[in-house]
Write an enzyme that holds these catalytic residues in place. Structure first.
Site, mmCIF file in Angstrom:
data_model
loop_
_atom_site.group_PDB
_atom_site.id
_atom_site.type_symbol
_atom_site.label_atom_id
_atom_site.label_comp_id
_atom_site.label_asym_id
_atom_site.label_seq_id
_atom_site.Cartn_x
_atom_site.Cartn_y
_atom_site.Cartn_z
ATOM 1 N N GLY A 165 21.766 -1.290 -1.490
ATOM 2 C CA GLY A 165 20.831 -2.812 -0.174
ATOM 3 C C GLY A 165 21.095 -1.834 1.417
ATOM 4 C CE LYS B 23 -1.963 7.586 -5.871
ATOM 5 N NZ LYS B 23 -1.214 7.968 -4.512
HETATM 6 C C1 AGP Z 1 0.220 11.081 -3.974
HETATM 7 O O1 AGP Z 1 -0.420 10.747 -5.317
HETATM 8 C C2 AGP Z 1 0.195 13.076 -4.460
HETATM 9 N N1 AGP Z 1 0.987 12.868 -6.242
HETATM 10 C C3 AGP Z 1 0.796 14.122 -3.576
HETATM 11 O O2 AGP Z 1 -0.696 13.484 -3.028
HETATM 12 C C4 AGP Z 1 1.574 14.283 -2.703
HETATM 13 O O3 AGP Z 1 1.653 12.726 -2.046
HETATM 14 C C5 AGP Z 1 1.369 14.984 -1.381
HETATM 15 O O4 AGP Z 1 1.806 15.885 -2.311
HETATM 16 C C6 AGP Z 1 2.391 15.061 -0.493
HETATM 17 O O5 AGP Z 1 3.510 14.991 -1.151
HETATM 18 P P1 AGP Z 1 4.870 14.604 0.569
HETATM 19 O O6 AGP Z 1 4.635 13.516 1.123
HETATM 20 O O7 AGP Z 1 5.960 14.865 -0.396
HETATM 21 O O8 AGP Z 1 4.671 15.500 1.750
#
Ligand code: AGP
Length: 615
Positions: free
Chosen positions: A105, A492
């Site tokens: 937490g 998504k």
């Molecule tokens: C999100 O659902 C993805 N799997 C992907 O776009 C991800 O947000 C992107 O690779 C960036 O990752 P990070 O936030 O760890 O930098």
């Protein structure tokens, strides 16, 4: 989010604690530790890194009996305060090493308590909020651990699940929780505590769920329960039917669904410590923890860069900064930014967003920004990540580990951070006044409960998905903040259901995308920007006239789209500018259910990795 375990019984504690921690590694894996009461008193062993490293470190002790003892507590950490290191690993002890504490937490008033305890002569070893609890219990300890814990709890603010043992009291473990999970297991040869059921299943299926501020005192052959005032409680056990794999996911079928449902808590954790308590009108955003001062708001421009979902958060950040702080904002995909020779200025402020803090393109973009001399704020979920280490300021999303490849709770908590910084900029630049700030803070504080309300209505999305999941073409459209949410919604759906999905600014429809619309298309229109409802209504009519089905996501208190939509999913009302934290949730659920209905594994979509550490 961290994992805690505790055992008291007739068997050797250390192996039981280690096996329990293995089951909780999904809750945190940057360091681990155990404390065992044995013949030489309390023995504490801890190590940075995965649990395996701790196991290797204490292997010889386990073999030669140096860690023999039948009571102990253990912890696997997901760092929040203080980077992953041996020192910052749990358990933490008081100065003399006689009281050991594991914690999950965030203790929100840790800074104030730390100062006060230092004035009383306590010496701190770590950077953690947890060490405060160990010293505080020691401060109140007069020979009765339970009394000391109850006194200390009165001073702690925030969320916690704590497991506590004391060298002078080898016959009991004390456990307490507030807003962080903790279960108590009633075993045959002994009793246990754990953050989550999987760590208990090897020993028992009979568990007690502790309520907020309830205290459990575990002896070898009985368990007593008290409320925070020390009044005895009588509690009933619940029988756990889940198998071990389901238990790891908290009973959810997949990590993604669990993480979608964790959003109210993650949003609360990310927000709460950053708004000062007190009179509504006098409340301020407290970004001092990240070292933010007024000099930052003198920036010429804000430049945001990130990849994937984090970039979508950045697009919403741009709209939020323009709305609240009236400052020019450039937002870029990191892989473009790093190669397109951008025009940058030492007066620019860079906001680099990454859940993992390790994405290769994002790090390259940050290093390019660094060369210009501009200052860098990182928004990341991983303490001690490369991004966190190299940025000038770090604002953590306190979402806990995100295991599913599709990012959900990291996204909404990134938004929470961006809104807080944008509001702070606005206040410092005098583009919003105290009243507008107070109204925004009130609205932000309602968001976690409103997210809960959206989730409570998930069956409607599930039912809708069961009718639509076979559609191979899905468009998402919206305007302003809703356009950015459309981008995230389409990503998504495509990444976990493999449906061809695209997002458009609704005004762009006529400039091309409408050519693709036909009877096989599902169009989701996200409609929370009230001033543009009529425009959205026309866009929905345009796609329907070409045979498409239309799902509308809009406010619960409007009937604006009743005539045009085929289906409406309603979300609780907040400020138009804050809508993304709520309006994205139906799309996350829709993507999840389409994936499951298509027989896919939403946690591990094909061709994708959680962290993209190479180009
Ligand atoms: C999100 O659902 C993805 N799997 C992907 O776009 C991800 O947000 C992107 O690779 C960036 O990752 P990070 O936030 O760890 O930098």
């Amino acid at each position: 989010m961290c994992g805690i375990v505790g055992y008291i019984g007739s068997e050797e504690a250390a192996p039981i604690l280690l096996r329990g921690l293995q089951k909780l590694e999904y809750r945190g894996y940057d360091s681990a530790g155990i404390a065992v009461w044995g013949k030489t008193g309390l023995m504490v062993r801890k190590s940075k890194g995965a649990l395996k490293q701790l196991e290797e470190k204490i292997g010889p002790d386990l073999r030669d009996g140096a860690l023999a003892g039948t009571m102990g507590i253990g912890h696997t950490r997901w760092a929040t305060h203080g980077e992953p290191s041996d020192i910052n690993s749990h358990p933490h002890t008081d100065v003399s090493g006689k009281i050991a504490v594991v914690h999950n937490g965030i203790i929100e008033n840790h800074a104030r308590l730390r100062t006060w305890l230092k004035e009383q002569g306590f010496k701190f070893r770590s950077d953690t909020d947890t060490e405060v609890a160990a010293h505080l219990i020691d401060f109140y300890y007069k020979g009765d651990l339970l009394q000391a814990v109850m006194a200390a709890l009165k001073k702690l603010e925030g969320s916690y699940a704590l497991g506590i043992i004391c060298e002078a009291e080898p016959d009991r473990i004390i456990a307490v929780r507030k807003e962080s999970p903790l279960v108590v297991g009633a075993g045959r040869g002994g009793n246990l505590i754990a953050s989550d059921v999987p760590a208990l299943l090897e020993h028992t299926r009979e568990v007690y769920y502790l309520g907020d501020r309830e205290i459990a005192v575990l002896y070898r052959n009985r368990i007593d329960f008290y409320n925070e005032d020390g009044e005895a409680l009588s509690k009933k056990t619940s029988h756990v039917d889940w198998d071990a794999a389901a238990a790891e996911k908290g009973g959810y079928e997949h990590f993604m669904l669990k993480e979608i449902y964790e959003q109210p808590k993650a949003l609360t954790d990310t927000l709460r410590a950053r708004i000062s308590a007190g009179e509504q009108a006098a409340r301020i955003i407290n970004l001092e923890e990240i070292g933010f001062d007024s000099s930052w708001a003198a920036a010429r421009r804000v430049v945001i860069t990130a990849c994937g979902t984090a970039w979508h958060a950045g697009v919403i950040g741009k709209y939020a900064f323009e709305h609240f702080a009236r400052i020019p904002v450039a937002v870029d995909v990191a892989s473009e930014f790093r190669y397109r020779n951008p025009i940058l200025d030492p007066q620019d402020i860079f906001i680099i967003i990454s859940q993992s803090g390790e994405t290769a393109d994002t790090l390259a973009a940050m290093r390019l920004a660094r060369k210009t001399g501009g200052r860098i704020i990182a928004i990341t979920n991983v303490v001690g990540s490369t991004l966190a280490r190299e940025a000038d300021l770090v604002m953590y999303t306190w979402a806990g580990p995100e295991i599913a490849v599709a990012s959900t709770k990291a996204f909404t908590t990134q938004l929470m951070c961006l809104y807080l910084i944008a509001l702070q900029f606005g206040l410092l630049r005098k583009t919003i006044g105290p009243e507008e700030l107070a109204a925004a803070l009130r609205a932000l504080e309602k968001i976690p409960a409103q997210a809960e309300a959206v989730l409570a209505n998930q069956e409607k999305i599930q039912r809708f998905a069961s009718l639509q999941f076979n559609k191979n073409k899905a468009f998402f459209m919206g305007r302003l903040f809703d356009y950015a949410v459309s981008l995230e919604s389409a990503l998504k759906l495509k990444e976990i259901s493999y449906t061809h999905s695209e997002a458009f600014a609704a005004g762009e429809l006529k400039h091309g995308p409408i050519a693709l619309v036909d009877g096989s298309t599902l169009v989701t229109a996200i409609c929370t920007q009230e001033a543009l409802f009529d425009k959205m209504d026309s866009n929905i009519k345009e796609v329907k006239a070409r045979g498409a089905g239309a799902l509308v996501i809009t406010w619960e208190d409007t009937d604006y789209f009743n005539e045009t939509a085929d289906e409406i999913f309603r979300i609780p009302r907040t400020l138009d500018s804050l809508s993304p934290m709520l309006s994205v949730i139906p799309s996350q659920l829709y993507a999840y259910y389409c994936s499951v209905l298509r027989g896919l594994d939403p946690d591990k979509p094909r061709n994708l990795a959680k962290s993209v550490t190479v180009e």
